[in-house]
Structures are given as structure tokens and as C-alpha cells.
Design a protein around this motif. Structure first.
Motif, PDB file in Angstrom:
ATOM      1  N   LEU A  96     -44.647  49.805  40.123  1.00 21.41           N
ATOM      2  CA  LEU A  96     -44.334  49.676  41.789  1.00 21.41           C
ATOM      3  C   LEU A  96     -43.474  48.759  42.431  1.00 21.41           C
ATOM      4  N   LEU A  97     -42.943  47.915  41.461  1.00 22.72           N
ATOM      5  CA  LEU A  97     -42.006  46.913  41.822  1.00 22.72           C
ATOM      6  C   LEU A  97     -40.815  47.260  42.717  1.00 22.72           C
ATOM      7  N   PRO A  98     -40.123  48.500  42.107  1.00 19.75           N
ATOM      8  CA  PRO A  98     -39.071  48.942  42.703  1.00 19.75           C
ATOM      9  C   PRO A  98     -39.272  49.568  44.072  1.00 19.75           C
ATOM     10  N   ILE A  99     -40.335  50.429  44.178  1.00 15.19           N
ATOM     11  CA  ILE A  99     -40.743  51.024  45.332  1.00 15.19           C
ATOM     12  C   ILE A  99     -40.907  49.814  46.525  1.00 15.19           C
ATOM     13  N   ILE A 100     -41.809  48.833  46.074  1.00 13.66           N
ATOM     14  CA  ILE A 100     -41.959  47.648  47.037  1.00 13.66           C
ATOM     15  C   ILE A 100     -40.680  47.088  47.206  1.00 13.66           C
ATOM     16  N   GLU A 101     -39.972  46.769  46.338  1.00 15.36           N
ATOM     17  CA  GLU A 101     -38.606  45.891  46.642  1.00 15.36           C
ATOM     18  C   GLU A 101     -37.516  46.760  47.544  1.00 15.36           C
ATOM     19  N   ARG A 102     -37.613  48.029  47.307  1.00 13.13           N
ATOM     20  CA  ARG A 102     -36.843  49.104  48.174  1.00 13.13           C
ATOM     21  C   ARG A 102     -37.135  48.956  49.821  1.00 13.13           C
ATOM     22  N   SER A 103     -38.719  49.044  49.699  1.00 13.13           N
ATOM     23  CA  SER A 103     -39.175  48.954  51.091  1.00 13.13           C
ATOM     24  C   SER A 103     -38.885  47.781  51.887  1.00 13.13           C
ATOM     25  N   VAL A 104     -39.024  46.587  50.969  1.00 10.62           N
ATOM     26  CA  VAL A 104     -38.888  45.143  51.453  1.00 10.62           C
ATOM     27  C   VAL A 104     -37.412  44.847  51.974  1.00 10.62           C
ATOM     28  N   GLN A 105     -36.408  45.556  51.243  1.00 12.96           N
ATOM     29  CA  GLN A 105     -34.999  45.266  51.544  1.00 12.96           C
ATOM     30  C   GLN A 105     -34.829  46.088  52.856  1.00 12.96           C
ATOM     31  N   LEU A 123     -36.825  46.869  55.461  1.00 13.08           N
ATOM     32  CA  LEU A 123     -37.471  46.086  56.440  1.00 13.08           C
ATOM     33  C   LEU A 123     -36.575  44.894  56.797  1.00 13.08           C
ATOM     34  N   MET A 124     -36.034  44.315  55.745  1.00  9.58           N
ATOM     35  CA  MET A 124     -35.026  43.156  56.044  1.00  9.58           C
ATOM     36  C   MET A 124     -33.914  43.512  57.016  1.00  9.58           C
ATOM     37  N   ARG A 167     -34.055  42.284  60.515  1.00  2.00           N
ATOM     38  CA  ARG A 167     -33.102  41.103  60.512  1.00  2.00           C
ATOM     39  C   ARG A 167     -34.063  39.823  60.251  1.00  2.00           C
ATOM     40  N   ILE A 168     -34.931  40.330  59.057  1.00  7.33           N
ATOM     41  CA  ILE A 168     -35.937  38.999  58.746  1.00  7.33           C
ATOM     42  C   ILE A 168     -35.654  39.047  57.219  1.00  7.33           C
ATOM     43  N   ASP A 169     -36.148  37.445  56.637  1.00  3.70           N
ATOM     44  CA  ASP A 169     -35.777  37.003  55.450  1.00  3.70           C
ATOM     45  C   ASP A 169     -36.850  37.770  54.294  1.00  3.70           C
ATOM     46  N   HIS A 170     -36.566  37.688  53.141  1.00  7.36           N
ATOM     47  CA  HIS A 170     -37.331  38.469  52.384  1.00  7.36           C
ATOM     48  C   HIS A 170     -38.818  38.189  52.130  1.00  7.36           C
ATOM     49  N   GLU A 171     -39.183  36.867  52.435  1.00  7.61           N
ATOM     50  CA  GLU A 171     -40.499  36.553  52.494  1.00  7.61           C
ATOM     51  C   GLU A 171     -41.332  37.094  53.675  1.00  7.61           C
ATOM     52  N   GLU A 172     -40.686  37.186  54.826  1.00 10.87           N
ATOM     53  CA  GLU A 172     -41.384  37.669  55.986  1.00 10.87           C
ATOM     54  C   GLU A 172     -41.383  39.297  55.682  1.00 10.87           C
ATOM     55  N   ALA A 173     -40.312  39.874  55.400  1.00 12.94           N
ATOM     56  CA  ALA A 173     -40.416  41.358  55.072  1.00 12.94           C
ATOM     57  C   ALA A 173     -41.503  41.707  53.872  1.00 12.94           C
ATOM     58  N   ASP A 174     -41.467  40.822  52.938  1.00 13.31           N
ATOM     59  CA  ASP A 174     -42.646  41.234  51.960  1.00 13.31           C
ATOM     60  C   ASP A 174     -44.100  41.206  52.676  1.00 13.31           C
ATOM     61  N   LEU A 175     -44.147  40.010  53.549  1.00 11.68           N
ATOM     62  CA  LEU A 175     -45.589  40.159  54.191  1.00 11.68           C
ATOM     63  C   LEU A 175     -45.786  41.074  55.167  1.00 11.68           C
ATOM     64  N   LEU A 176     -44.660  41.732  55.567  1.00 13.92           N
ATOM     65  CA  LEU A 176     -44.739  42.825  56.669  1.00 13.92           C
ATOM     66  C   LEU A 176     -45.051  43.993  55.891  1.00 13.92           C
ATOM     67  N   HIS A 177     -44.306  44.269  54.853  1.00 10.06           N
ATOM     68  CA  HIS A 177     -44.643  45.473  53.761  1.00 10.06           C
ATOM     69  C   HIS A 177     -46.037  45.261  53.300  1.00 10.06           C
ATOM     70  N   ASP A 178     -46.639  44.199  53.073  1.00  6.31           N
ATOM     71  CA  ASP A 178     -48.120  44.145  52.674  1.00  6.31           C
ATOM     72  C   ASP A 178     -48.916  44.520  53.671  1.00  6.31           C
ATOM     73  N   ARG A 179     -48.729  43.882  55.039  1.00  9.31           N
ATOM     74  CA  ARG A 179     -49.542  44.348  56.099  1.00  9.31           C
ATOM     75  C   ARG A 179     -49.605  45.741  56.322  1.00  9.31           C
ATOM     76  N   LEU A 180     -48.336  46.444  56.404  1.00 11.77           N
ATOM     77  CA  LEU A 180     -48.370  47.895  56.589  1.00 11.77           C
ATOM     78  C   LEU A 180     -49.037  48.567  55.532  1.00 11.77           C
ATOM     79  N   GLN A 219     -43.304  41.551  67.146  1.00 13.87           N
ATOM     80  CA  GLN A 219     -42.773  40.288  67.053  1.00 13.87           C
ATOM     81  C   GLN A 219     -41.234  40.374  66.509  1.00 13.87           C
ATOM     82  N   TYR A 220     -40.762  41.292  65.826  1.00 10.34           N
ATOM     83  CA  TYR A 220     -39.544  41.277  65.214  1.00 10.34           C
ATOM     84  C   TYR A 220     -38.379  42.144  65.855  1.00 10.34           C
ATOM     85  N   GLU A 221     -38.849  42.735  67.160  1.00  9.99           N
ATOM     86  CA  GLU A 221     -38.116  43.526  67.742  1.00  9.99           C
ATOM     87  C   GLU A 221     -37.786  42.780  69.269  1.00  9.99           C
TER      88      GLU A 221
END
Length: 183
Positions: A114-123, A125-126, A130-143, A180-182
Motif C-alpha cells: 500500500l505504501l506507493p498508493i499512500i505516498e502518491r496521495s500524500v504527494q 495532498l502536499m 501546500r503543506i509539508d509531508h508530515e501534515e499531508a500524511d496526517l490529512l491522508h490518514d484522517r481522510l 484549515q489549509y484553504e
């Protein structure tokens, strides 16, 4: 002495995936596979040392099936764990969905796939927010958490929401999480 009938691993794994989709993981046994393939258990044991090895090789096949389904169902071929195709996959193939996402320790077993799927989504979202990787990863997990809750309720027949309502629920959640990101 008759020659041992060799059945290709790919054929055995395809039969296992078919059983998994139709009857659930509990039905994927050496005996059931032999019946599905119309052979004795011996050819299966010639290819696999047992169910543990077969299961290890079935997991990537199941993940590929999942990813292919999501890509085919998405408008632009993008695979995300928090969009409608994820929900549709749970609705249309509940046994496979439960095998992939609702077993004890399932995530640790499929995480690499699943990591490639998750990483593409995180990228994505970044870039979009316009958020950093850590914030995008958290947003991905929330969604994903929200989509997964809906998918799990549908896959287990806990509820039978229509897809229009589910689409609104996903959109509302995404809007709330991304507000919060918009700026």
C-alpha cells in the motif's frame, strides 16, 4: 508409478483469489483449492509448503486486484484510499475488502504493497494544499479513516447507504478536514 500432476502456482493463486472473493478467507484451504482445481491436494503441496506460504503469496495478488479495481473505477486512474472507488470496492467485493483491511494485523502484512498508493496521495495532498509531508500524511490518514469507517460498515452489511449519500458524506468530511489549509 504415475507422474505427479504439476499445477502452476499462478493457477493455484488465481483459484485462491476466486475463493477468497466468493466465499471469504476461511474458505481458502488446501482441500477447497483442490476441489476448485479438480485435483488432489498433492499438486498444491508440490507448489506450496502449506497455507502460510500460500497466504503470503496471495496477499500481493489481492492487493494488485484491489489497486486495479480502484484505478479502473476512478475518473483519472488515480488510486486513493479515501475516495468513492474505495467504498465501491468494499461494497462490490466485501470478502476481499475484509481480508485486506479488516483482519488482525492485516495492515502490517499489506503495508509495503500500500505504501506507493499512500505516498502518491500524500504527494498530491502536499501539492494541492501546500503543506509539508508530515501534515499531508496526517490529512491522508484522517481522510482514509473516514472512508474506511464507511466502507467497513457497508462491507459488513452494518448499513446499506446509497452511494449518493456516501459521496456527500465523503465530500463533507474532506471539506471539514481541508478547511484549515484553504487560504
Amino acid at each position: 508409478m504415475p507422474a505427479k500432476k504439476q499445477i502452476p502456482k499462478s493457477m493455484i493463486l488465481s483459484a485462491a483469489l476466486k475463493l477468497l472473493k466468493e466465499q471469504g478467507y476461511e474458505a481458502v484451504t488446501i482441500r477447497q483449492l483442490a476441489e476448485e482445481l479438480g485435483c488432489s491436494t498433492q499438486p498444491i503441496y508440490l507448489s506450496f509448503s502449506g497455507m502460510e506460504e500460500l497466504r503470503r503469496e496471495l496477499i500481493p495478488l489481492a492487493v494488485r486486484d484491489f489497486e486495479t479495481s480502484l484505478q479502473a473505477a476512478s475518473k483519472n486512474g488515480v488510486c486513493r484510499l479515501y475516495d468513492m472507488p474505495y467504498i465501491r470496492f468494499a461494497k462490490e467485493t466485501p470478502r476481499l475488502f475484509c481480508f485486506l483491511f479488516m483482519r488482525a494485523n492485516a495492515f502490517s502484512e499489506i503495508k509495503q504493497a500500500l505504501l506507493p498508493i499512500i505516498e502518491r496521495s500524500v504527494q498530491e495532498l502536499m501539492a494541492v494544499y501546500r503543506i509539508d509531508h508530515e501534515e499531508a500524511d496526517l490529512l491522508h490518514d484522517r481522510l482514509w479513516m473516514n472512508a474506511h469507517g464507511i466502507a467497513a460498515m457497508i462491507a459488513t452489511d452494518f448499513c446499506d447507504w446509497d452511494m449518493e449519500k456516501v459521496g456527500r458524506m465523503l465530500a463533507d468530511c474532506k471539506s471539514a478536514f481541508t478547511k484549515q489549509y484553504e487560504a
